[in-house]
Scaffold this active site. Structure first.
Site, PDB file in Angstrom:
ATOM      1  N   GLU A  73      30.620  27.049   5.417  1.00  0.00           N
ATOM      2  CA  GLU A  73      31.310  25.929   4.757  1.00  0.00           C
ATOM      3  C   GLU A  73      30.389  25.156   3.823  1.00  0.00           C
ATOM      4  OE1 GLU A  73      34.341  25.926   4.912  1.00  0.00           O
ATOM      5  OE2 GLU A  73      35.071  26.515   6.894  1.00  0.00           O
ATOM      6  N   HIS A  91      31.942  18.528   9.981  1.00  0.00           N
ATOM      7  CA  HIS A  91      33.244  19.184  10.151  1.00  0.00           C
ATOM      8  C   HIS A  91      33.382  19.592  11.614  1.00  0.00           C
ATOM      9  CE1 HIS A  91      36.480  22.053   9.959  1.00  0.00           C
ATOM     10  NE2 HIS A  91      35.690  23.086  10.214  1.00  0.00           N
ATOM     11  N   GLU A 130      41.657  -0.839  16.360  1.00  0.00           N
ATOM     12  CA  GLU A 130      40.375  -0.669  15.669  1.00  0.00           C
ATOM     13  C   GLU A 130      40.453   0.244  14.439  1.00  0.00           C
ATOM     14  OE1 GLU A 130      36.872  -1.739  16.588  1.00  0.00           O
ATOM     15  OE2 GLU A 130      38.347  -3.265  17.104  1.00  0.00           O
TER      16      GLU A 130
HETATM   17  P1  13P Z   1      30.382  28.424  10.425  1.00  0.00           P
HETATM   18  O1  13P Z   1      30.029  29.048  11.753  1.00  0.00           O
HETATM   19  O2  13P Z   1      30.105  29.377   9.277  1.00  0.00           O
HETATM   20  O3  13P Z   1      29.732  27.075  10.260  1.00  0.00           O
HETATM   21  O4  13P Z   1      31.958  28.203  10.403  1.00  0.00           O
HETATM   22  C1  13P Z   1      32.582  27.496  11.429  1.00  0.00           C
HETATM   23  C2  13P Z   1      33.818  26.797  10.994  1.00  0.00           C
HETATM   24  O5  13P Z   1      34.213  25.825  11.604  1.00  0.00           O
HETATM   25  C3  13P Z   1      34.550  27.275   9.804  1.00  0.00           C
HETATM   26  O6  13P Z   1      35.461  26.331   9.350  1.00  0.00           O
HETATM   27 ZN    ZN Z   2      36.170  24.988  10.991  1.00  0.00          ZN
END
Ligand code: 13P
Ligand code: ZN
Length: 277
Positions: free
Chosen positions: A121, A144, A174
């Site tokens: 990502e 993420h 909150e």
């Molecule tokens: P990666 O293992 O390449 O970081 O991907 C994990 C993921 O959450 C893809 O959206």
């Molecule tokens: Zn992911």
């Protein structure tokens, strides 16, 4: 001896933060298997007590333009790496990279042992860093994860950003204070692509939380704690939403007038047009 690096990088504050955060995300169930990724913008001064930045281990190509980040250092999670395992082997699961002078590759300075590469990502992370830095020069983290209740909500709730945001604001008092900028939502797109990177970063110019329907969420912030807390707060609201829906009919909620009063009290401005007043 002068100039000798004596500090063990495993004890660097930024590595310890990354280890702690990936472990917490794993334990919360938001990063099963290799799910999730984090990138942490570091300054050269952060790194030099631990690493000789003139020594590149290898160069790793990227197929998007990272020119806006040339020379910048990032601590990143590796692709396919399990957050569960980061604590016991940081140098296999994490890496420190610097965006190379061509803007189309990164130099590996530490970690990602045994031929590992940065998260798939990276386009979404780097494009989001560029977007956030354009509105907040102190932004350092992009995170993420597959936060369970937020992910589930993308099946049962309207994906209109205003409606989705207002529901989250209503679930815990909150929420409006923590994310007055609301949540952005991109269409369902293939992960790891430049396309999802572009869509995510467009949203990141206006909001620090971006939902990927049927996949997870992106958060951005100045510190690891702030970014984790941001996602945690939205996820808690989504969990409350899940419980509220399973309990049955809603008899009362926080009104838009009350949300407005809340914003005034805490000195935050709810995203324009999101309250019906
Ligand atoms: P990666 O293992 O390449 O970081 O991907 C994990 C993921 O959450 C893809 O959206
Ligand atoms: Zn992911």
């Amino acid at each position: 001896m002068v100039n000798q690096i004596v500090n063990k990088i495993e004890n660097a504050p930024f590595i310890l933060e990354m280890v702690e955060t990936t472990s917490n995300l794993y334990r919360l169930g938001w990063d099963e298997r290799n799910g999730g990724n984090i990138s942490y913008l570091l300054s050269e001064e952060d790194i030099t007590p631990f690493l000789d930045v003139t020594k590149t281990i290898r160069n790793i190509p990227m197929d998007f333009d990272g020119s806006a980040l040339i020379g910048k250092y990032f601590l990143v999670t590796g692709s396919g790496k399990y957050f569960k395992n980061v604590q016991k082997a940081p140098s296999e699961n994490l890496g420190i990279i610097r965006v190379a002078a061509d803007g189309k590759s990164v130099d590996l300075l530490w970690g990602l042992e045994n031929g590992a590469v940065p998260t798939s990502e990276l386009p979404s992370h780097f494009m989001s860093h560029i977007a956030r830095l354009s509105v907040n020069p102190n932004n350092r983290i992009v995170m993420h994860c597959h936060a369970t209740h937020l992910l589930a909500m993308t099946f049962t709730h309207d994906l209109d950003e205003c409606l989705f945001t207002r529901t989250l604001w209503q679930m815990c008092t909150e929420c409006l204070v923590v994310f007055p900028d609301g949540v952005g939502i991109v269409p369902w797109l293939i992960p790891g692509t430049n396309e999802i990177g572009i869509a995510t970063s467009e949203k990141m110019k206006e909001t620090r939380l971006v939902v990927w329907p049927h996949h997870g969420i992106y958060g951005a912030g100045e510190t690891m704690d702030e970014t984790f807390g941001l996602i945690e707060t939205a996820e808690k609201a989504a969990q409350v939403y899940t419980i509220v829906r399973s309990q049955g009919e809603v008899l009362q909620t926080i009104t838009d007038e009350q949300l407005k009063m809340l914003g005034e009290r805490f000195g935050v401005t709810p995203k324009s047009g999101y309250l019906n007043l």
